[in-house]
Design an enzyme around this catalytic site. Structure first.
Site, short mmCIF file in Angstrom:
data_model
loop_
_atom_site.label_atom_id
_atom_site.label_comp_id
_atom_site.label_asym_id
_atom_site.label_seq_id
_atom_site.Cartn_x
_atom_site.Cartn_y
_atom_site.Cartn_z
N ASP A 77 -3.36 67.38 13.70
CA ASP A 77 -4.20 66.21 14.00
C ASP A 77 -4.10 65.89 15.49
OD1 ASP A 77 -5.62 63.69 12.62
OD2 ASP A 77 -4.35 62.98 14.27
N TYR A 84 -5.82 62.28 23.33
CA TYR A 84 -4.44 62.75 23.50
C TYR A 84 -4.32 63.78 24.64
CZ TYR A 84 -4.11 60.97 18.64
OH TYR A 84 -4.19 60.23 17.49
N LYS A 134 -10.80 63.94 17.43
CA LYS A 134 -11.47 62.63 17.33
C LYS A 134 -12.22 62.33 18.61
CE LYS A 134 -7.23 61.24 14.95
NZ LYS A 134 -6.17 61.83 15.77
N HIS A 147 -12.90 57.88 16.62
CA HIS A 147 -11.49 57.44 16.72
C HIS A 147 -11.33 55.94 16.45
CE1 HIS A 147 -7.58 58.78 18.93
NE2 HIS A 147 -7.30 57.89 18.00
P1 NAD Z 1 4.89 58.45 13.30
O1 NAD Z 1 4.95 57.35 12.30
O2 NAD Z 1 4.59 59.82 12.86
O3 NAD Z 1 6.28 58.42 14.08
C1 NAD Z 1 6.57 59.33 15.11
C2 NAD Z 1 7.89 58.96 15.80
O4 NAD Z 1 8.90 58.73 14.82
C3 NAD Z 1 8.39 60.14 16.64
O5 NAD Z 1 7.97 60.01 17.97
C4 NAD Z 1 9.90 60.04 16.52
O6 NAD Z 1 10.36 59.16 17.50
C5 NAD Z 1 10.11 59.40 15.18
N1 NAD Z 1 10.42 60.37 14.09
C6 NAD Z 1 9.61 61.35 13.60
N2 NAD Z 1 10.20 61.98 12.58
C7 NAD Z 1 11.43 61.40 12.43
C8 NAD Z 1 12.51 61.62 11.53
N3 NAD Z 1 12.45 62.56 10.60
N4 NAD Z 1 13.59 60.82 11.66
C9 NAD Z 1 13.65 59.85 12.59
N5 NAD Z 1 12.66 59.59 13.46
C10 NAD Z 1 11.57 60.36 13.38
O7 NAD Z 1 3.90 57.95 14.46
P2 NAD Z 1 2.63 58.47 15.24
O8 NAD Z 1 2.92 59.67 16.05
O9 NAD Z 1 2.09 57.27 15.93
O10 NAD Z 1 1.60 58.86 14.08
C11 NAD Z 1 1.46 60.17 13.55
C12 NAD Z 1 0.14 60.76 13.92
O11 NAD Z 1 -0.93 59.91 13.48
C13 NAD Z 1 -0.10 60.87 15.43
O12 NAD Z 1 0.62 61.93 16.02
C14 NAD Z 1 -1.59 61.03 15.45
O13 NAD Z 1 -1.95 62.35 15.11
C15 NAD Z 1 -2.02 60.05 14.37
N6 NAD Z 1 -2.38 58.71 14.92
C16 NAD Z 1 -3.69 58.33 14.86
C17 NAD Z 1 -4.08 57.11 15.36
C18 NAD Z 1 -5.53 56.69 15.27
O14 NAD Z 1 -5.92 55.69 15.91
N7 NAD Z 1 -6.34 57.39 14.53
C19 NAD Z 1 -3.14 56.23 15.95
C20 NAD Z 1 -1.80 56.64 15.99
C21 NAD Z 1 -1.43 57.87 15.46
#
Ligand code: NAD
Length: 285
Positions: A48, A53, A78, A111
């Site tokens: 994704d 990004y 997106k 997005h």
């Molecule tokens: P997430 O909830 O996946 O959390 C990621 C963070 O959590 C990492 O940077 C790390 O610090 C921590 N983490 C990850 N795995 C872990 C584990 N096993 N144990 C402990 N800590 C851990 O947050 P995200 O990256 O914001 O969201 C995931 C994906 O969703 C993004 O990469 C993106 O592709 C998507 N996203 C989309 C939008 C949108 O507006 N459409 C917005 C935000 C994110």
């Protein structure tokens, strides 16, 4: 973990998507190829990304250097917030295809709805995405961060239902209204920030269930999403965590446990990102 273990979700246009993927938000462009290759090695086959990004080229490089067949990897990108006008949206997708070095993306999403920008006209943008799908540039098209009223409006005005609505969902913002509104229209839900960027991981309920199952709070949270049927793509650049986040298919939660986690919802207070009604950020504006 073999990718065969990752379940797929059927979309309303007859295509399928792996229920677990790998998100690359905030992965620096020069680290993206390595991070995505680590995810491929751990069995992920769904990436994704987004124009915002600025790391689509790294995803494309990883796809090529992995040696995986194009049809074995599901790629989402997106539309950026500065590209909602129809002609600009078309050019933006062409640019993404070049960056990713593919002929078609599997999924292309608006997005953010940006209801306070472009004269409130996200309908023309949606119509443009449906045209791009008809032309074969995207196998599926959908939206992200659409509240129920945004979703209703594009469906009412175009008669075309998005395949997916990607929204913020995690135990502190269960976002039920948007999930249910999507479900009623047969729009699949993708839950972004599935572990709230780590904010839920010290929650006593998640810690207790993690101890019970010999899993981590992150794995329990991701399993909760899987059991609710949402599509997820947790992000990490730490190889052990990338593997950990995919190791969630050898246990299950009881219905009561799923409900306990859902009960952690804090509503608006639990939101980690902006509210789509007011979010109006445009790059460079
Ligand atoms: P997430 O909830 O996946 O959390 C990621 C963070 O959590 C990492 O940077 C790390 O610090 C921590 N983490 C990850 N795995 C872990 C584990 N096993 N144990 C402990 N800590 C851990 O947050 P995200 O990256 O914001 O969201 C995931 C994906 O969703 C993004 O990469 C993106 O592709 C998507 N996203 C989309 C939008 C949108 O507006 N459409 C917005 C935000 C994110």
């Amino acid at each position: 973990m073999a990718s065969a273990e990752i379940p797929t979700v059927s979309l309303n246009n007859g295509t399928t998507i792996p229920q677990l993927g790998f998100g690359v938000y905030q992965v620096p462009p020069d680290e993206t190829e390595r991070a995505v290759l680590t995810a491929f090695e751990a069995g992920y086959r769904h990436i994704d990304t987004a124009q915002m990004y600025q790391n689509e080229a790294g995803v494309g490089r990883a796809l090529r250097s992995s040696g995986l067949a194009r049809e074995d990897v599901y790629i989402t990108t997106k539309l950026n917030n500065d590209s909602h006008e129809p002609a600009v949206a078309r050019a933006a997708l062409e640019q993404s295809l070049r960056e990713l070095d593919v002929e078609q993306v599997d999924l292309f999403l608006i997005h953010w709805p940006l209801p306070t920008r472009y004269g409130g006209d996200y309908v023309s943008t949606w119509r443009t995405l449906t045209e791009l799908a008809a032309e074969g540039k995207a196998a599926s098209v959908g939206v992200s961060n659409f509240h129920p009223e945004h979703l209703k409006r594009i469906v009412d005005e175009t008669g075309i239902v998005p395949a997916i609505n990607q929204i913020e969902v995690h135990p502190y913002l269960t976002n039920e209204e948007a999930r249910l509104a999507s479900g009623r229209l047969d729009v699949a839900v993708e839950a972004w920030s599935p572990i709230a960027q780590g904010a839920v991981l010290d929650d006593p309920v998640l810690v207790e269930l993690a101890e019970k199952y010999g899993k981590t709070p992150a794995q329990v949270t991701l399993r909760w999403h899987i059991e609710r049927g949402d599509i997820i793509f947790p992000k990490s650049v730490t190889p052990e965590r990338v593997k950990e986040n995919a190791d969630i298919f050898d246990f299950s939660l009881t219905a009561d446990e799923v409900n306990r986690i859902t009960g952690l919802d804090k509503g608006e207070e639990g939101r980690t990102g902006p509210n789509p009604d007011t979010f109006d950020w445009i790059p460079g504006a």
